[in-house]
Design a protein around this motif. Structure first.
Motif, PDB file in Angstrom:
ATOM      1  N   ILE A 193      -0.865   8.975 -45.987  1.00 58.94           N
ATOM      2  CA  ILE A 193      -0.291   8.463 -47.238  1.00 58.94           C
ATOM      3  C   ILE A 193      -1.354   8.377 -48.327  1.00 58.94           C
ATOM      4  O   ILE A 193      -1.136   8.782 -49.478  1.00 58.94           O
ATOM      5  N   LEU A 194      -2.542   7.848 -47.970  1.00 60.92           N
ATOM      6  CA  LEU A 194      -3.607   7.707 -48.956  1.00 60.92           C
ATOM      7  C   LEU A 194      -4.133   9.064 -49.419  1.00 60.92           C
ATOM      8  O   LEU A 194      -4.426   9.250 -50.608  1.00 60.92           O
ATOM      9  N   ILE A 195      -4.243  10.012 -48.502  1.00 55.81           N
ATOM     10  CA  ILE A 195      -4.733  11.337 -48.897  1.00 55.81           C
ATOM     11  C   ILE A 195      -3.683  12.061 -49.740  1.00 55.81           C
ATOM     12  O   ILE A 195      -4.021  12.766 -50.700  1.00 55.81           O
ATOM     13  N   PHE A 196      -2.409  11.873 -49.418  1.00 55.81           N
ATOM     14  CA  PHE A 196      -1.347  12.435 -50.265  1.00 55.81           C
ATOM     15  C   PHE A 196      -1.403  11.839 -51.668  1.00 55.81           C
ATOM     16  O   PHE A 196      -1.242  12.546 -52.669  1.00 55.81           O
ATOM     17  N   LEU A 197      -1.671  10.522 -51.750  1.00 54.47           N
ATOM     18  CA  LEU A 197      -1.811   9.877 -53.058  1.00 54.47           C
ATOM     19  C   LEU A 197      -2.987  10.467 -53.829  1.00 54.47           C
ATOM     20  O   LEU A 197      -2.889  10.701 -55.044  1.00 54.47           O
ATOM     21  N   SER A 198      -4.093  10.738 -53.135  1.00 55.76           N
ATOM     22  CA  SER A 198      -5.253  11.317 -53.822  1.00 55.76           C
ATOM     23  C   SER A 198      -4.939  12.718 -54.343  1.00 55.76           C
ATOM     24  O   SER A 198      -5.401  13.094 -55.432  1.00 55.76           O
ATOM     25  N   ILE A 199      -4.140  13.502 -53.598  1.00 55.38           N
ATOM     26  CA  ILE A 199      -3.768  14.845 -54.076  1.00 55.38           C
ATOM     27  C   ILE A 199      -2.876  14.751 -55.312  1.00 55.38           C
ATOM     28  O   ILE A 199      -3.027  15.515 -56.271  1.00 55.38           O
ATOM     29  N   VAL A 200      -1.942  13.782 -55.297  1.00 56.19           N
ATOM     30  CA  VAL A 200      -1.072  13.592 -56.465  1.00 56.19           C
ATOM     31  C   VAL A 200      -1.901  13.219 -57.693  1.00 56.19           C
ATOM     32  O   VAL A 200      -1.706  13.758 -58.792  1.00 56.19           O
TER      33      VAL A 200
END
Length: 299
Positions: free
Chosen positions: A151-158
């Motif tokens: 979830i956190l890495i997906f947030l960083s990509i966004v």
């Protein structure tokens, strides 16, 4: 990218790509063997663990050939790695015969929680009794990592696609330092239960070669996290010099990816040797108790 490479560079890229392909072929052959020879209760877990090195070699190879995909390849590797940590804990429980047999085998035992990477220096910590509840908390420790890290890495990509996230911007106003700090804390919490469980079961599972398996798991953890982080920090501080047209950060990413391909290739070959052996099944706890009683009565 290949158009900007000289002859030695193309040869290096070809060798590393060949290593990645061989690692995947070795894994596929091993997966077929596991599917045929290993009981269904352990089959998927062992395949997941064996897939860690080939997957990381593949994502590193894609990132090496297509530099702009690095964020997405790192995301894929991080998600897979988080799941593998949880799977390794579950494998140790399965190798003990499952949760019920593990609790019966260690019904009077205690977990030593003063172990790495979280509390290895806190020797004064009390030992925790092995119960269904303590086992639940260990599984929850690795499961939270498998859930929250993606979830956190997906947030960083966004945030990166929106221009609000820069990997090498470590100022307090940037999002990178906060996201990376939370991921680091979750990583330590996720690795801690595996160390606690290994310390408890390593003697029981010695016949299952759990020590070489844990060593391979530790190598993947160190190489995928510590080594990559150190190289990125060196690139950020310009210690890894730029080589036009590559900047310091881009060259650091190349170095990390190329090292990972070679290392994961070797780990894949060693994993095939370690996991392909036939092991003796553990004796039920009742049989062990009877043997201990017989040894006491013999003198």
């Amino acid at each position: 990218l290949s158009a900007g490479l000289d002859l030695p560079g193309r040869f290096l890229f070809a060798i590393l790509t060949l290593m990645m392909l061989i690692a995947n072929l070795v894994f596929m052959e091993e997966a077929v063997y596991i599917y045929r020879k290993i009981p269904s209760s352990k089959r998927s877990i062992i395949i997941w663990i064996n897939a860690a090195a080939p997957v990381m070699a593949t994502t590193s190879c894609i990132g090496m050939w297509i530099p702009r995909s690095t964020m997405f390849t790192d995301f894929t590797a991080a998600v897979f790695f988080a799941i593998v940590i949880h799977k390794f804990l579950m494998m140790m429980i399965k190798e003990c015969g499952g949760q019920k047999l593990l609790l019966r085998r260690f019904e009077n035992g205690h977990f030593t929680i003063s172990t790495g990477p979280c509390c290895c220096c806190c020797l004064c910590l009390p030992r925790v009794r092995i119960t269904r509840r303590s086992l639940f908390w260990l599984k929850l420790g690795t499961f939270q990592f498998a859930c929250f890290r993606p979830i956190l890495i997906f947030l960083s990509i966004v945030l990166w696609t929106n221009g609000n996230y820069t990997l090498y911007n470590l100022s307090p106003k940037g999002a990178a330092i906060w996201i990376n700090s939370v991921v680091g804390v979750l990583t330590i919490i996720g690795l801690w239960p595996v160390g606690i469980m290994f310390r408890q079961v390593r003697k029981v599972l010695n016949c299952k070669k759990i020590i070489p398996k844990f060593a391979l798991y530790q190598f993947i953890v160190i190489l995928n996290n510590v080594q990559t982080t150190i190289i990125k920090m060196l690139a950020t501080q310009r210690i890894i010099a730029c080589a036009p047209p590559l900047s310091s950060s881009a060259r650091g990413a190349y170095v990390a990816q190329q090292l990972l391909i070679m290392e994961m290739f070797l780990i894949t070959l060693i994993s095939r040797v370690v996991y392909r052996r036939r092991y003796d099944d553990l004796e039920p706890p009742e049989c062990e108790a009877e043997e201990a009683g017989d040894k006491k009565q013999t003198p």
